[in-house]
Scaffold this active site. Structure first.
Site, mmCIF file in Angstrom:
data_model
loop_
_atom_site.group_PDB
_atom_site.id
_atom_site.type_symbol
_atom_site.label_atom_id
_atom_site.label_comp_id
_atom_site.label_asym_id
_atom_site.label_seq_id
_atom_site.Cartn_x
_atom_site.Cartn_y
_atom_site.Cartn_z
ATOM 1 N N GLN A 40 2.585 -4.597 4.507
ATOM 2 C CA GLN A 40 1.735 -4.765 3.500
ATOM 3 C C GLN A 40 2.168 -5.893 2.590
ATOM 4 O O GLN A 40 3.136 -6.436 2.622
ATOM 5 C CB GLN A 40 1.723 -3.422 2.600
ATOM 6 C CG GLN A 40 3.364 -3.154 2.150
ATOM 7 C CD GLN A 40 3.306 -1.681 1.993
ATOM 8 O OE1 GLN A 40 2.632 -0.764 1.673
ATOM 9 N NE2 GLN A 40 4.836 -1.096 2.106
ATOM 10 N N HIS A 71 7.613 9.999 -11.919
ATOM 11 C CA HIS A 71 8.657 10.357 -11.100
ATOM 12 C C HIS A 71 9.449 11.581 -11.837
ATOM 13 O O HIS A 71 9.941 12.276 -11.069
ATOM 14 C CB HIS A 71 9.759 9.080 -11.146
ATOM 15 C CG HIS A 71 9.309 7.926 -10.350
ATOM 16 N ND1 HIS A 71 8.888 6.742 -10.891
ATOM 17 C CD2 HIS A 71 8.818 7.835 -9.129
ATOM 18 C CE1 HIS A 71 8.597 5.957 -10.019
ATOM 19 N NE2 HIS A 71 8.347 6.724 -8.887
ATOM 20 N N ASP A 95 10.412 2.194 -3.969
ATOM 21 C CA ASP A 95 10.949 1.544 -5.293
ATOM 22 C C ASP A 95 12.102 2.121 -5.967
ATOM 23 O O ASP A 95 12.619 1.845 -6.861
ATOM 24 C CB ASP A 95 9.710 1.753 -6.466
ATOM 25 C CG ASP A 95 9.175 3.188 -6.539
ATOM 26 O OD1 ASP A 95 9.949 3.867 -7.030
ATOM 27 O OD2 ASP A 95 8.251 3.475 -5.953
ATOM 28 N N ASP A 165 6.403 10.690 -1.611
ATOM 29 C CA ASP A 165 6.092 9.834 -2.540
ATOM 30 C C ASP A 165 5.616 8.520 -2.047
ATOM 31 O O ASP A 165 6.001 7.640 -1.783
ATOM 32 C CB ASP A 165 7.527 9.193 -3.301
ATOM 33 C CG ASP A 165 7.091 8.419 -4.673
ATOM 34 O OD1 ASP A 165 6.153 8.005 -4.721
ATOM 35 O OD2 ASP A 165 7.998 7.899 -4.952
ATOM 36 N N SER A 166 4.378 8.804 -1.484
ATOM 37 C CA SER A 166 3.586 7.719 -0.695
ATOM 38 C C SER A 166 2.394 7.079 -1.416
ATOM 39 O O SER A 166 2.147 7.260 -2.420
ATOM 40 C CB SER A 166 2.989 8.512 0.560
ATOM 41 O OG SER A 166 2.117 9.269 0.189
ATOM 42 N N PRO A 172 -0.391 2.493 6.741
ATOM 43 C CA PRO A 172 0.676 3.142 7.376
ATOM 44 C C PRO A 172 0.799 4.800 6.868
ATOM 45 O O PRO A 172 1.488 5.831 7.189
ATOM 46 C CB PRO A 172 1.877 2.520 7.067
ATOM 47 C CG PRO A 172 1.689 1.368 6.199
ATOM 48 C CD PRO A 172 0.210 1.230 5.982
HETATM 49 N N1 SAM Z 1 4.281 6.340 -6.798
HETATM 50 C C1 SAM Z 1 3.439 5.503 -5.994
HETATM 51 C C2 SAM Z 1 2.038 5.725 -5.869
HETATM 52 O O1 SAM Z 1 1.751 7.022 -6.174
HETATM 53 O O2 SAM Z 1 1.283 5.004 -6.062
HETATM 54 C C3 SAM Z 1 4.098 5.389 -4.589
HETATM 55 C C4 SAM Z 1 5.208 4.590 -4.668
HETATM 56 S S1 SAM Z 1 6.211 4.450 -3.283
HETATM 57 C C5 SAM Z 1 6.362 2.462 -3.639
HETATM 58 C C6 SAM Z 1 5.072 4.394 -1.643
HETATM 59 C C7 SAM Z 1 5.823 3.989 -0.452
HETATM 60 O O3 SAM Z 1 5.435 4.687 0.605
HETATM 61 C C8 SAM Z 1 5.875 2.331 -0.270
HETATM 62 O O4 SAM Z 1 7.098 1.700 -0.450
HETATM 63 C C9 SAM Z 1 5.410 2.432 1.335
HETATM 64 O O5 SAM Z 1 5.872 1.337 2.094
HETATM 65 C C10 SAM Z 1 5.936 3.896 2.108
HETATM 66 N N2 SAM Z 1 5.191 4.488 2.846
HETATM 67 C C11 SAM Z 1 3.881 4.194 3.286
HETATM 68 N N3 SAM Z 1 3.499 4.674 4.504
HETATM 69 C C12 SAM Z 1 4.681 5.254 4.980
HETATM 70 C C13 SAM Z 1 5.040 5.971 6.165
HETATM 71 N N4 SAM Z 1 4.492 6.352 7.132
HETATM 72 N N5 SAM Z 1 6.661 6.487 6.232
HETATM 73 C C14 SAM Z 1 7.378 6.113 5.190
HETATM 74 N N6 SAM Z 1 7.008 5.381 4.266
HETATM 75 C C15 SAM Z 1 5.877 4.892 4.075
#
Ligand code: SAM
Length: 285
Positions: A40, A71, A95, A165-166, A172
Site C-alpha cells: 500500500q 484503541h 501502528d 484492527d484492519s 489485502p
Molecule cells: N485503526 C485503523 C482503521 O480503522 O482505519 C486500522 C489501523 S491498522 C494501521 C490496519 C492494518 O491492517 C494495516 O497496517 C494493514 O497493513 C493491516 N492489514 C490489512 N490487511 C491485512 C491482512 N490481510 N493481514 C494482516 N494485516 C493486514
C-alpha cells in the site's frame, strides 16, 4: 533584486471523501513521509490541530489527537469482558496502538500480532512512538504475515481473545470481513473466547456493518455491536463483538487501573452498547 514582500504559507488541506458528497478535512502543516510499500501507499502528514496523521492508500488510519477513542474501545471492552485473557491475537494493527492498550493488562501473558506490512510497523516506530511503544513489551510476538492465511491454519482453541484492527475491506484486508474468516477465528478461540473487529462507520458503511453482524450472529451465541466516537473517522464508529460465553453488556467484570486512559470507563463500556434507533432497525434488533 528579490521582491520586497513576505510569502505567506499556502493554505493546505487533506480531505478524505467518505462518500461522493461528504468528506473530512484537516489543515496540513507539512508532509513528513510518503512511500509505496509492497502492499500500500503510506503517508504521514503533520496537521495543525490533530498532531500527526497516518494514511494508508489515502485512507485515514489515525491521528495522534484522537486515536485513544478507537484503541481503548477496541481493546478494553473485550479484555474486560473475558475473565482471564491470557493469550491474545491481533490481526492488522501495524501502528501499535492496539498492542499498547493490550499490554496495560497484567493478566495477558502473550500477544501475537499478525500484520501483513512490515513497513507500517517501521513507519509507526519512526513517527508514532507513543503508539509503537506496545511493540517493545516482552510479551509481544510479531508475525509479518497475511492474517487471512494465518487464521485458516490456526489450530483450534489457541486464543482467549482475537482483535481485528484492519483497514477497510479493500485490497489485502478484503478477506478479513468474510464469514469464512470469522469462522476460522471462532475455531481458534478457546471455550470462553471473544472476537472483536472494527466494523466500520454506522453512517457510511451500513451494508458492511449489517453483513458482519449477520455473520457474528450465525457463529456466536452472543453477538453485539458497540460504538465509539472517533472524530477522525467521521463521528461514530462501530465494533462487532462475538462471544462464546460472556455477555459484554454486563460491563467490565474485573477492576482495571484506569490511570492513563482517556475514553474507556466502566460506564462508557456499558453505555457503548446502547444503539440509536436507526441502527437497531438496520440490524434487526
Ligand atoms: N485503526 C485503523 C482503521 O480503522 O482505519 C486500522 C489501523 S491498522 C494501521 C490496519 C492494518 O491492517 C494495516 O497496517 C494493514 O497493513 C493491516 N492489514 C490489512 N490487511 C491485512 C491482512 N490481510 N493481514 C494482516 N494485516 C493486514
Amino acid at each position: 533584486m528579490a521582491p520586497n514582500f513576505k510569502v505567506e504559507p499556502l493554505d493546505l488541506w487533506y480531505m478524505e471523501k467518505f462518500s461522493e458528497n461528504w468528506g473530512l478535512s484537516f489543515r496540513i502543516k507539512r508532509g513528513l513521509y510518503s512511500a509505496l510499500s509492497d502492499y500500500q501507499r503510506i503517508d504521514v502528514l503533520e496537521t495543525e490541530e490533530f498532531g500527526k496523521l497516518l494514511l494508508l492508500d489515502a485512507a485515514i488510519m489515525l491521528t495522534e489527537r484522537d486515536e485513544f477513542s478507537y484503541h481503548e474501545m477496541l481493546v478494553h471492552v473485550p479484555l474486560l469482558t473475558h475473565p482471564a485473557p491470557r493469550k491474545v491475537l491481533v490481526i492488522g494493527g501495524g501502528d501499535g496502538g492496539t498492542l499498547r492498550e493490550i499490554t496495560r493488562h497484567p493478566e495477558v501473558e502473550e500477544v501475537v500480532q499478525v500484520e501483513i506490512d512490515q513497513e507500517v510497523i517501521r513507519v509507526s516506530r519512526e513517527f508514532f512512538p507513543q503508539l509503537a511503544k506496545g511493540f517493545d513489551d516482552p510479551r509481544v510476538k510479531i508475525e509479518v504475515a497475511d492474517g487471512i492465511k494465518y487464521m485458516a491454519q490456526c489450530p483450534p482453541h489457541s486464543y482467549d481473545v482475537i482483535l481485528v484492527d484492519s483497514t477497510d475491506p479493500k485490497g489485502p484486508a478484503e478477506g478479513l470481513f468474510t464469514h469464512q474468516f470469522y469462522a476460522h477465528c471462532h475455531r481458534a478461540l478457546k471455550e470462553e473466547g471473544i472476537l472483536t473487529v472494527q466494523s466500520g462507520s454506522p453512517y457510511f458503511q451500513q451494508d458492511l456493518l449489517a453483513r458482519v453482524h449477520r455473520a457474528f450472529r450465525d457463529l456466536f451465541p452472543i453477538a453485539r455491536i458497540y460504538l465509539s466516537g472517533v472524530i477522525s473517522y467521521g463521528g461514530l464508529w462501530a465494533f462487532s463483538l462475538g462471544s462464546k460465553k460472556h455477555d459484554p453488556i454486563q460491563g467490565p467484570i474485573r477492576d482495571f487501573p484506569h490511570k492513563g486512559l482517556r475514553y474507556y470507563t466502566p460506564r462508557v463500556h456499558q453505555g457503548a452498547f446502547i444503539l440509536p434507533k436507526y441502527l437497531e432497525e438496520l440490524l434487526g434488533l
